[in-house]
Design a protein around this motif. Structure first.
Motif, mmCIF file in Angstrom:
data_model
loop_
_atom_site.group_PDB
_atom_site.id
_atom_site.type_symbol
_atom_site.label_atom_id
_atom_site.label_comp_id
_atom_site.label_asym_id
_atom_site.label_seq_id
_atom_site.Cartn_x
_atom_site.Cartn_y
_atom_site.Cartn_z
ATOM 1 N N LEU A 173 7.589 -8.680 -3.940
ATOM 2 C CA LEU A 173 8.738 -7.947 -4.458
ATOM 3 C C LEU A 173 8.431 -7.430 -6.002
ATOM 4 O O LEU A 173 8.549 -6.797 -6.563
ATOM 5 C CB LEU A 173 10.118 -8.447 -4.388
ATOM 6 N N GLN A 174 7.591 -8.346 -6.532
ATOM 7 C CA GLN A 174 7.506 -8.186 -8.250
ATOM 8 C C GLN A 174 6.273 -7.199 -8.370
ATOM 9 O O GLN A 174 6.081 -6.927 -9.368
ATOM 10 C CB GLN A 174 6.954 -9.571 -8.742
ATOM 11 N N LYS A 175 5.459 -7.070 -7.425
ATOM 12 C CA LYS A 175 4.154 -6.196 -7.570
ATOM 13 C C LYS A 175 4.592 -4.945 -8.286
ATOM 14 O O LYS A 175 3.838 -4.470 -9.267
ATOM 15 C CB LYS A 175 3.477 -5.778 -6.344
ATOM 16 N N SER A 176 5.762 -4.150 -7.907
ATOM 17 C CA SER A 176 6.025 -3.061 -8.563
ATOM 18 C C SER A 176 6.974 -3.130 -10.083
ATOM 19 O O SER A 176 7.209 -2.032 -10.593
ATOM 20 C CB SER A 176 6.920 -2.077 -7.485
ATOM 21 N N ILE A 177 7.231 -4.139 -10.211
ATOM 22 C CA ILE A 177 8.206 -4.482 -11.510
ATOM 23 C C ILE A 177 7.683 -5.212 -12.617
ATOM 24 O O ILE A 177 8.091 -5.172 -13.528
ATOM 25 C CB ILE A 177 9.496 -5.152 -10.927
ATOM 26 N N ARG A 178 6.274 -5.891 -12.276
ATOM 27 C CA ARG A 178 5.750 -6.503 -13.405
ATOM 28 C C ARG A 178 5.151 -5.623 -14.570
ATOM 29 O O ARG A 178 4.724 -4.507 -14.429
ATOM 30 C CB ARG A 178 4.221 -7.321 -12.927
ATOM 31 N N ARG A 179 5.128 -6.234 -15.803
ATOM 32 C CA ARG A 179 4.784 -5.677 -16.783
ATOM 33 C C ARG A 179 3.629 -6.319 -17.429
ATOM 34 O O ARG A 179 3.590 -7.540 -17.134
ATOM 35 C CB ARG A 179 5.960 -5.418 -18.050
ATOM 36 N N PRO A 180 2.786 -5.791 -18.458
ATOM 37 C CA PRO A 180 1.950 -6.612 -18.931
ATOM 38 C C PRO A 180 2.219 -7.919 -19.679
ATOM 39 O O PRO A 180 1.562 -8.976 -19.540
ATOM 40 C CB PRO A 180 1.264 -5.711 -20.091
ATOM 41 N N GLU A 181 3.408 -7.625 -20.476
ATOM 42 C CA GLU A 181 4.037 -9.129 -20.997
ATOM 43 C C GLU A 181 4.482 -9.863 -20.218
ATOM 44 O O GLU A 181 4.622 -11.337 -20.583
ATOM 45 C CB GLU A 181 4.921 -8.648 -22.053
ATOM 46 N N GLY A 215 10.827 -8.062 -17.516
ATOM 47 C CA GLY A 215 10.680 -9.042 -18.770
ATOM 48 C C GLY A 215 10.657 -10.265 -18.273
ATOM 49 O O GLY A 215 10.892 -10.803 -17.197
ATOM 50 N N LYS A 216 10.231 -11.323 -19.392
ATOM 51 C CA LYS A 216 10.225 -12.767 -18.951
ATOM 52 C C LYS A 216 11.452 -13.299 -19.212
ATOM 53 O O LYS A 216 12.484 -12.805 -19.695
ATOM 54 C CB LYS A 216 9.392 -13.442 -20.092
ATOM 55 N N LEU A 217 11.569 -14.627 -18.452
ATOM 56 C CA LEU A 217 13.108 -15.133 -18.486
ATOM 57 C C LEU A 217 13.034 -16.060 -19.886
ATOM 58 O O LEU A 217 12.057 -16.693 -20.221
ATOM 59 C CB LEU A 217 13.226 -16.129 -17.210
#
Length: 354
Positions: free
Chosen positions: A247-255, A267-269
């Motif tokens: 599920l995270q593949k499409s929402i991950r960002r470089p940070e 974003g990070k938690l």
């Protein structure tokens, strides 16, 4: 305290400006306290301290330097540090837990200064005021029924979600993802005793599905906490984590590439996020008393003790370097455990049982 990304970036630029400005200064002859300050922050950056950690040192040390005024750091004594900490406690009403970290930051700062100044003893050593406060004799923990509710409630709500309740597909998918992620965070904390700050810092490469375990790494050089350890998970949890990663593949960002758990917007938690979800789901379960994330770790330890785990295994499972930490802070027998031990080892065992 919340630090905005803009504020951190501005502060990092200030470090670079002062690094260039004071680079040629020989600290053995420097009298300006602020030159020591900026050179120290540059040093922390050089050895790999993260921006948010640098920002915390910036806040704590700047306040201390403003308090001492024109007095040279070379002339600061133990009495001055004690007066400052008492000022924070009595006049600024800073909680004891936070004062301890102020003292540690000042101590590290002076350890750096001692490399260049003729200071024989760190002024933060052997303070005559109380910094470490004893843990309460009675630890807060969840009952077995409450633990079961905390794990089941997210799954129950997940089944009740309907697309018609959301204005867009994005908000619908975001709600499903968030509940699944929060469920897994709760499940990991309950089943492994992992610290709230550790669960938000787990990286994708720490997930080891073949070995059915997660690697847990602690930042910095902690005196009582293991630098690295492994916690064990079930095959079902492995499958659930793998589904979350899809599920995270499409929402991950470089940070957020180096985080296993991330927000739906990519974003990070924050380190306080586990506390937020524990309070939220406890309220959804009808638990009205004050709860917090660390209660789950206390609960984990309490259940291990009640089930008869030996102290050495308990130390390993809790992630402590020294047995004394486990014994002092976590091995607090419950009434159930005390009664069981009494029945087991009473000289009149037969009469007691009967």
């Amino acid at each position: 305290m919340h630090y905005s990304p803009e504020g951190i970036h501005k502060y990092l630029r200030e470090i670079e400006q002062h690094r260039t400005l004071y680079k040629g200064k020989n600290l053995k002859y420097v009298k300006d306290n602020w030159i020591f300050y900026w050179r120290f922050l540059s040093y922390l950056q050089d050895i790999g301290y993260r921006p948010r950690t640098l920002q915390r040192y910036h806040e704590k040390l700047r306040m201390f330097l403003n308090w001492i005024g024109n007095k040279s750091l070379r002339r600061i004594k133990k009495k001055d540090v004690e007066e400052y900490l008492l000022y924070l406690k009595n006049e600024r009403h800073i909680v004891p837990y936070a004062i301890r970290y102020v003292k540690e930051a000042i101590g590290i700062f002076f350890a750096y200064i001692m490399r260049f100044a003729r200071i024989k003893v760190n002024p933060t050593a052997n303070l005559g005021i109380r910094i470490h406060y004893k843990q309460p004799k009675k630890m807060d923990y969840f009952t077995r029924e409450e633990v079961a509710m905390l794990v089941k409630k997210p799954l129950q709500e997940l089944k009740m979600i309907d697309r018609t309740d959301f204005p867009t597909n994005y908000s619908y998918r975001g709600r499903i993802y968030t509940i699944k992620m929060q469920y897994l965070i709760l499940k990991l904390m309950i089943s492994t005793g992992i610290r709230p700050c550790e669960v938000t810092n787990i990286e994708p490469e720490d997930f080891q599905p073949e070995e059915l375990r997660l690697r847990v790494r602690t930042k910095g050089n902690q005196q009582y906490i293991m630098k690295e350890r492994h916690v064990f998970i079930t095959e079902k949890t492995v499958k659930e984590l793998q589904e979350l990663l899809v599920l995270q593949k499409s929402i991950r960002r470089p940070e957020s590439e180096n985080r296993l758990f991330i927000h739906y917007f990519g974003g990070k938690l924050s380190s306080s996020y586990p506390n937020v979800i524990v309070k939220y789901w406890a309220l959804r379960c009808g638990i009205r008393r004050n709860v917090y994330a660390y209660m789950i770790r206390y609960t984990y330890c309490t259940r291990l003790v009640e089930n008869g785990v030996d102290v050495y295994s308990l130390k390993k499972l809790m992630g402590h370097k020294q047995m004394v930490v486990t014994l002092k802070h976590y091995l607090k027998l419950t009434p159930t455990e005390i009664r069981r031990e009494w029945k087991e080892f009473n000289p009149l065992k037969k009469e007691v049982v009967s």
